[in-house]
Write a protein that holds these residues in place. Structure first.
Motif, mmCIF file in Angstrom:
data_model
loop_
_atom_site.group_PDB
_atom_site.id
_atom_site.type_symbol
_atom_site.label_atom_id
_atom_site.label_comp_id
_atom_site.label_asym_id
_atom_site.label_seq_id
_atom_site.Cartn_x
_atom_site.Cartn_y
_atom_site.Cartn_z
ATOM 1 N N LEU A 63 -13.108 12.089 1.363
ATOM 2 C CA LEU A 63 -13.811 12.588 2.541
ATOM 3 C C LEU A 63 -13.141 12.116 3.827
ATOM 4 N N GLU A 64 -13.095 13.004 4.814
ATOM 5 C CA GLU A 64 -12.695 12.621 6.161
ATOM 6 C C GLU A 64 -13.942 12.313 6.984
ATOM 7 N N MET A 65 -13.838 11.339 7.889
ATOM 8 C CA MET A 65 -14.957 10.953 8.750
ATOM 9 C C MET A 65 -14.422 10.204 9.949
ATOM 10 N N SER A 66 -15.318 9.825 10.857
ATOM 11 C CA SER A 66 -14.899 9.032 12.007
ATOM 12 C C SER A 66 -14.824 7.558 11.605
ATOM 13 N N ALA A 106 -15.298 2.548 -4.009
ATOM 14 C CA ALA A 106 -14.888 3.292 -2.818
ATOM 15 C C ALA A 106 -13.928 2.465 -1.971
ATOM 16 N N THR A 107 -12.879 3.120 -1.493
ATOM 17 C CA THR A 107 -11.915 2.480 -0.605
ATOM 18 C C THR A 107 -11.749 3.344 0.637
ATOM 19 N N VAL A 108 -11.454 2.706 1.764
ATOM 20 C CA VAL A 108 -11.220 3.448 3.003
ATOM 21 C C VAL A 108 -9.747 3.360 3.370
ATOM 22 N N HIS A 109 -9.255 4.391 4.040
ATOM 23 C CA HIS A 109 -7.825 4.520 4.312
ATOM 24 C C HIS A 109 -7.607 4.912 5.768
ATOM 25 N N PRO A 110 -6.536 4.410 6.385
ATOM 26 C CA PRO A 110 -6.269 4.715 7.790
ATOM 27 C C PRO A 110 -5.561 6.053 7.964
ATOM 28 N N ASP A 111 -5.691 6.604 9.173
ATOM 29 C CA ASP A 111 -4.915 7.781 9.528
ATOM 30 C C ASP A 111 -3.564 7.337 10.090
ATOM 31 N N LEU A 112 -2.806 8.262 10.639
ATOM 32 C CA LEU A 112 -1.458 7.936 11.109
ATOM 33 C C LEU A 112 -1.474 7.024 12.332
ATOM 34 N N ASN A 113 -2.626 6.917 12.979
ATOM 35 C CA ASN A 113 -2.762 6.014 14.119
ATOM 36 C C ASN A 113 -3.350 4.662 13.728
ATOM 37 N N GLY A 114 -3.533 4.450 12.433
ATOM 38 C CA GLY A 114 -4.048 3.178 11.962
ATOM 39 C C GLY A 114 -5.557 3.046 12.029
ATOM 40 N N ARG A 115 -6.268 4.134 12.353
ATOM 41 C CA ARG A 115 -7.731 4.083 12.413
ATOM 42 C C ARG A 115 -8.314 4.528 11.073
ATOM 43 N N LEU A 116 -9.310 3.798 10.599
ATOM 44 C CA LEU A 116 -9.940 4.155 9.322
ATOM 45 C C LEU A 116 -10.504 5.564 9.414
ATOM 46 N N ARG A 117 -10.103 6.443 8.508
ATOM 47 C CA ARG A 117 -10.398 7.855 8.659
ATOM 48 C C ARG A 117 -10.874 8.513 7.374
ATOM 49 N N VAL A 144 -5.772 13.053 4.660
ATOM 50 C CA VAL A 144 -6.831 13.325 3.695
ATOM 51 C C VAL A 144 -6.311 14.215 2.567
ATOM 52 N N ALA A 145 -5.561 15.252 2.920
ATOM 53 C CA ALA A 145 -4.971 16.119 1.904
ATOM 54 C C ALA A 145 -4.045 15.330 0.992
ATOM 55 N N GLY A 146 -3.271 14.416 1.568
ATOM 56 C CA GLY A 146 -2.377 13.595 0.759
ATOM 57 C C GLY A 146 -3.129 12.717 -0.228
ATOM 58 N N LEU A 147 -4.248 12.147 0.204
ATOM 59 C CA LEU A 147 -5.063 11.332 -0.702
ATOM 60 C C LEU A 147 -5.646 12.187 -1.826
ATOM 61 N N ALA A 148 -6.053 13.411 -1.499
ATOM 62 C CA ALA A 148 -6.557 14.313 -2.534
ATOM 63 C C ALA A 148 -5.454 14.682 -3.520
ATOM 64 N N SER A 176 -17.823 2.441 6.981
ATOM 65 C CA SER A 176 -18.531 1.361 6.275
ATOM 66 C C SER A 176 -19.860 1.849 5.717
ATOM 67 N N THR A 177 -20.555 2.718 6.465
ATOM 68 C CA THR A 177 -21.834 3.240 5.977
ATOM 69 C C THR A 177 -21.644 4.115 4.757
ATOM 70 N N VAL A 178 -20.674 5.031 4.802
ATOM 71 C CA VAL A 178 -20.447 5.930 3.664
ATOM 72 C C VAL A 178 -19.928 5.135 2.466
ATOM 73 N N GLN A 179 -19.111 4.133 2.716
ATOM 74 C CA GLN A 179 -18.650 3.276 1.629
ATOM 75 C C GLN A 179 -19.829 2.584 0.942
ATOM 76 N N GLN A 180 -20.811 2.152 1.735
ATOM 77 C CA GLN A 180 -21.995 1.509 1.153
ATOM 78 C C GLN A 180 -22.808 2.494 0.330
ATOM 79 N N TRP A 181 -22.941 3.746 0.811
ATOM 80 C CA TRP A 181 -23.637 4.756 0.015
ATOM 81 C C TRP A 181 -23.009 4.864 -1.374
ATOM 82 N N CYS A 182 -21.670 4.937 -1.391
ATOM 83 C CA CYS A 182 -20.963 5.106 -2.659
ATOM 84 C C CYS A 182 -21.155 3.877 -3.554
#
Length: 298
Positions: free
Chosen positions: A260-263, A281-292, A105-109, A268-274
């Motif tokens: 933003l970081e989230m579970s 809005a785009t979503v990005h994975p964490d180091l384990n490949g889970r959308l984070r 998340v810090a890297g994306l910021a 998908s819900t927060v992306q729809q809000w945006c």
């Protein structure tokens, strides 16, 4: 065993055995980190001290740290510090433990800051290249201080509703040298903590807010030790995410970005809000490949 008659190799073996009996899956790794902390060697250099004899003071410190970890206290709190990107942060039970997911998340910021810095910013009264960032719910200061250290020409406003958390962030701020001049700490709830004159001027807003639903279980090493107000959120974990998203449009500059970081199930819900607000809005994975993480642009 008594000090001056025992070597570090023996204490390392003792710590591993005690951690294994306590059911700690990372027994060897944790034991090594305890020995490294007490002896002051680098993570890859513990073998250099294994034949050294232990002083009385070091033995007392060893007994204290091993007992704390043995009781279930997180290793990061036992050591009192933890690495995050380029930083070595002080951490204790007043703040969340910095995690690899949040490094992403810090890297994306930081990417968003770099993008904003290279945009044409000829605004009257503002120095070209000066980027304004708000880190909401800064905790230990991990995200805010990483941005300050890694990004030139940036002004970072770090907020937290917890005075205890801000005390930890203040201690970490003192440890980053000249980059500390670009950071200010503010007490309060989300955007309310920020100076009013920043409305409509922020280039990047970043946050790792509470997003765990009250109905969701967490491992005891998290739930029993980390600050609950930084973990749990109402409305099935969405309350604070919703608050930040709905208020951000009043604080962001015309081409501002929110990170933003989230579970994973929340993305998908927060992306729809945006999208409903007209943001990209785009979503990005964490180091384990889970959308984070979510990155939204006005």
């Amino acid at each position: 065993m008594t000090a001056d008659t025992v070597r570090w190799s023996e204490l390392l073996a003792e710590a591993v055995a005690r951690f294994e009996r306590a059911g700690i899956d990372t027994a060897l790794l944790d034991a090594r980190r305890v020995v490294e902390e007490i002896t002051g060697v680098q993570p890859s250099g513990v073998h250099r001290v294994l034949d050294d004899r232990v002083t009385t003071r070091a033995m007392e410190r060893f007994d204290e740290l091993v007992a704390r970890r043995e009781s279930g206290e997180p290793l990061q709190y036992v050591l009192g510090r933890w690495g995050f990107r380029t930083l070595d942060l002080m951490v204790d039970k007043r703040v969340l433990i910095p995690r690899p997911e949040t490094e992403v998340v810090a890297g994306l910021a930081i990417d968003a800051v770099d993008e904003a810095r290279h945009q044409d910013r000829h605004v009257a009264g503002e120095a070209e290249g000066s980027v304004k960032v708000a880190d909401l719910g800064t905790g230990s200061g991990a995200i805010a201080l990483s941005i300050a250290v890694e990004c030139p020409d940036v002004r970072v406003y770090a907020t937290d509703v917890s005075e205890d958390a801000l005390a930890v962030a203040r201690a970490n701020l003192a440890g980053i040298g000249s980059a500390a001049r670009s950071v200010s700490l503010h007490h309060g709830d989300w955007f309310e903590a920020l100076p009013y004159e920043l409305r409509g001027t922020l280039d990047v807003v970043v946050s790792n807010p509470p997003y765990v639903a009250e109905s969701e279980g967490l491992p005891a090493v998290v739930a029993d030790w980390e600050p609950p107000t930084a973990l749990w959120a109402d409305s099935e974990g969405f309350a604070d995410l919703r608050s930040i998203v709905t208020q951000a449009q009043r604080w962001l500059a015309p081409r501002g970005v929110i990170v933003l970081e989230m579970s994973p199930p929340q993305t998908s819900t927060v992306q729809q809000w945006c999208s409903d607000l007209g943001w990209q809005a785009t979503v990005h994975p964490d180091l384990n490949g889970r959308l984070r993480a979510l990155v939204a642009r006005r």
